[in-house]
Scaffold this active site. Sequence first.
Site, mmCIF file in Angstrom:
data_model
loop_
_atom_site.group_PDB
_atom_site.id
_atom_site.type_symbol
_atom_site.label_atom_id
_atom_site.label_comp_id
_atom_site.label_asym_id
_atom_site.label_seq_id
_atom_site.Cartn_x
_atom_site.Cartn_y
_atom_site.Cartn_z
ATOM 1 C CG ASN A 10 58.787 81.702 52.831
ATOM 2 O OD1 ASN A 10 58.797 82.971 51.671
ATOM 3 N ND2 ASN A 10 59.102 81.596 54.008
ATOM 4 C CE LYS A 12 62.605 81.187 53.901
ATOM 5 N NZ LYS A 12 63.318 80.915 55.299
ATOM 6 C CG HIS A 96 58.569 83.265 57.925
ATOM 7 N ND1 HIS A 96 60.070 83.696 58.208
ATOM 8 C CD2 HIS A 96 58.571 82.387 57.084
ATOM 9 C CE1 HIS A 96 60.718 82.737 58.261
ATOM 10 N NE2 HIS A 96 60.094 81.588 57.224
ATOM 11 C CD GLU A 98 63.264 83.927 56.731
ATOM 12 O OE1 GLU A 98 62.802 84.295 55.608
ATOM 13 O OE2 GLU A 98 64.417 82.989 57.053
ATOM 14 C CD GLU A 168 58.981 77.601 58.696
ATOM 15 O OE1 GLU A 168 58.948 77.314 57.766
ATOM 16 O OE2 GLU A 168 58.443 79.279 58.918
ATOM 17 N N GLY A 174 67.459 77.455 57.582
ATOM 18 C CA GLY A 174 68.661 78.339 57.007
ATOM 19 C C GLY A 174 69.573 78.325 57.184
ATOM 20 C CB SER A 210 67.465 72.766 57.244
ATOM 21 O OG SER A 210 67.701 73.832 57.475
HETATM 22 P P1 13P Z 1 64.875 76.911 54.838
HETATM 23 O O1 13P Z 1 63.965 76.203 54.090
HETATM 24 O O2 13P Z 1 65.185 77.629 53.638
HETATM 25 O O3 13P Z 1 65.628 76.756 55.794
HETATM 26 O O4 13P Z 1 63.639 78.426 55.412
HETATM 27 C C1 13P Z 1 62.106 77.702 55.745
HETATM 28 C C2 13P Z 1 61.504 78.576 56.185
HETATM 29 O O5 13P Z 1 61.805 79.686 56.618
HETATM 30 C C3 13P Z 1 60.049 78.661 55.350
HETATM 31 O O6 13P Z 1 59.078 79.677 55.503
#
Ligand code: 13P
Length: 248
Positions: A10, A12, A96, A98, A168, A174, A210
Amino acid sequence: MSDKKYLFANWKMYLDHSESEALALALAKKLTLPEHIVMAVFPSALALSDVSKTLKDTPISTGAQNIYWIDKGGYTGEISAHMYKAAGCTYALVGHSERRHIFNETNHEVRQKVEAALAASLVPVICVGETEHERQSNKTEETIETQIRSAFHNIAWPENKELIVAYEPVWAIGTGQACDPVEAERMHELIKKQVIALTGVTPVILYGGSVRPENVQQYLNNPNISGVLVGAASANIESWEAIVDSFR
Ligand code: 13P
């Protein structure tokens, strides 16, 4: 259960169009994948069409980071599942964390997106996860069960369509604070049981939060963890290659 391992990236909003193209080109040139690996990248909407073209003759698929559930119309700023399909996508992330927490997406909206993805012949990757506050208040299982029930109750899952869920935990995304692999496996088992009870389909469940080259192997050793959904460490060729090497 399939022996395939899923490696989803991802990107992002980390990479602009030219950075996404550069990474896609590097992947197309450098990466050779063993057959048991299923790899997909999720670039920004702006880069998706070109990245899909760049990866067309490789085993790497592409996916949308988000979709809208109506096909066409006056919905300024939105992009429908059909439009993503036409741009070359195989998958779509749905719900997701976020999206849920920064953009206030509800369980009901997530469900509409699951249905829209299926109607457009995309494979939805349904993301679920509890916040730190929910975990500390002993609401982890309840939160996940509500998210799963809302996404899948009374749904007629199309035959031969993979059912993919990403666990997740919000507090692990993150933050560098990855979920303990034993706890992740426990959550995956719980999700698997619930999805089977609701749909009759055995899900593929990915862990996200992470994931790094140093910890990815600890997840892959668990029977109910079929792969990973990676954010930051997927947006750079060195760390991504190091993660891919753990899957060989
Ligand atoms: P990180 O790997 O940056 O923690 O993000 C995970 C994520 O949100 C994947 O969709």
